[in-house]
Design a protein around this motif. Structure first.
Motif, PDB file in Angstrom:
ATOM      1  N   ARG A 181       0.878  -0.839   0.213  1.00 56.54           N
ATOM      2  CA  ARG A 181       0.092   0.286  -0.285  1.00 56.54           C
ATOM      3  C   ARG A 181       0.955   1.616   0.323  1.00 56.54           C
ATOM      4  N   PRO A 182       0.331   2.675  -0.649  1.00 54.89           N
ATOM      5  CA  PRO A 182       1.014   3.685  -0.063  1.00 54.89           C
ATOM      6  C   PRO A 182       1.761   3.960   1.129  1.00 54.89           C
ATOM      7  N   GLU A 233       7.506   3.910  -0.362  1.00 59.69           N
ATOM      8  CA  GLU A 233       9.048   3.486  -0.021  1.00 59.69           C
ATOM      9  C   GLU A 233       9.201   2.777   1.542  1.00 59.69           C
ATOM     10  N   ASP A 234       7.741   2.370   1.910  1.00 55.83           N
ATOM     11  CA  ASP A 234       7.659   1.091   2.829  1.00 55.83           C
ATOM     12  C   ASP A 234       7.510   0.123   2.871  1.00 55.83           C
ATOM     13  N   ALA A 235       7.812  -0.043   1.449  1.00 57.46           N
ATOM     14  CA  ALA A 235       7.594  -1.557   0.853  1.00 57.46           C
ATOM     15  C   ALA A 235       8.802  -2.892   2.228  1.00 57.46           C
ATOM     16  N   ASN A 236       9.261  -2.310   2.308  1.00 60.42           N
ATOM     17  CA  ASN A 236      10.538  -3.393   2.436  1.00 60.42           C
ATOM     18  C   ASN A 236       9.823  -3.526   4.233  1.00 60.42           C
ATOM     19  N   ARG A 237       9.015  -2.143   4.641  1.00 63.75           N
ATOM     20  CA  ARG A 237       8.616  -2.699   6.098  1.00 63.75           C
ATOM     21  C   ARG A 237       7.715  -3.625   6.149  1.00 63.75           C
ATOM     22  N   GLN A 238       6.724  -3.254   4.907  1.00 64.17           N
ATOM     23  CA  GLN A 238       5.261  -3.951   5.367  1.00 64.17           C
ATOM     24  C   GLN A 238       5.425  -5.713   4.350  1.00 64.17           C
TER      25      GLN A 238
END
Length: 206
Positions: A78-79, A82-87
């Motif tokens: 989800r937008p 930039e937080d893809a690594n956490r998600q």
């Protein structure tokens, strides 16, 4: 995360989507579809790995529900991206259902099981007769007994008597076949005495 595609009768898609969200799904899309001319709802959702089995159990309440999923990790982002690594980080191991299904799918045909058991018996016999230890190791590598043992353990843990009996039955049958093949070969060549490797293998340290 695991991506699930759930097929339910037309008009019941929202119920399946709600069940997915109750089990931690961040999204659930309901699409109208057809199967052989029959209208139905198709739900596409992403569920935490640990909740796959629980969601499938919950879907039993929906008549005519069918589900398909691939036991591979899916990234539901989800937008802001930039937080893809956490998600993308999902703690936990594979779902117990996946382990069970993998075990069931790994059950080989009886012909293959018998073939590998006979080959194992031949290698063990030749190894013991010729005092060749590496052949004994090779026999251990190709012996098809790990599958039945794992299936029996999973059957006992899951409460599946049929899977437990299948695993135990295959293991006992394979062991009997291995002993029988080795005995026939020994009788054929007229083996009278134990070889040094036989004595080493049979020795039990105290």
């Amino acid at each position: 995360m695991r991506q699930l595609m759930i097929q339910v009768p037309s008009g019941r898609g929202n119920e399946a989507a709600s069940a997915a969200r109750r089990h931690g799904a961040p999204d659930a899309a309901v699409v109208a579809a057809e199967d052989n001319g029959e209208p139905l709802d198709l739900v596409v959702t992403h569920v935490p790995t640990r909740a796959v089995g629980e969601l499938l159990d919950a879907l039993h309440e929906l008549p005519g529900a069918h589900a398909a999923f691939s036991p591979e990790n899916t990234l539901a982002l989800r937008p802001p991206f930039e937080d893809a690594n956490r998600q993308a980080v999902e703690p936990g191991n594979r779902a117990p259902l996946e382990v069970l299904l993998d075990s069931l799918s790994s059950i080989s045909s009886m012909r293959g099981f018998v073939g590998y058991t006979v080959l194992t018996a031949v290698l063990v016999w030749v190894s013991l007769i010729t005092n060749t230890e590496y052949l004994l190791l090779a026999a251990m590598l190709i012996a098809p007994f790990a599958g039945p043992v794992v299936n029996a353990a999973l059957g006992a843990a899951h409460g599946d008597v049929r899977l437990l009996a299948h695993g135990v039955g295959r293991f006992v049958a394979g062991l009997a076949l291995l002993i029988g093949v080795a005995a026939v070969m020994s009788l054929t060549v007229g083996l009278q005495a134990a070889t040094p490797l036989m004595a080493d293998v049979a020795r039990v340290p105290l």
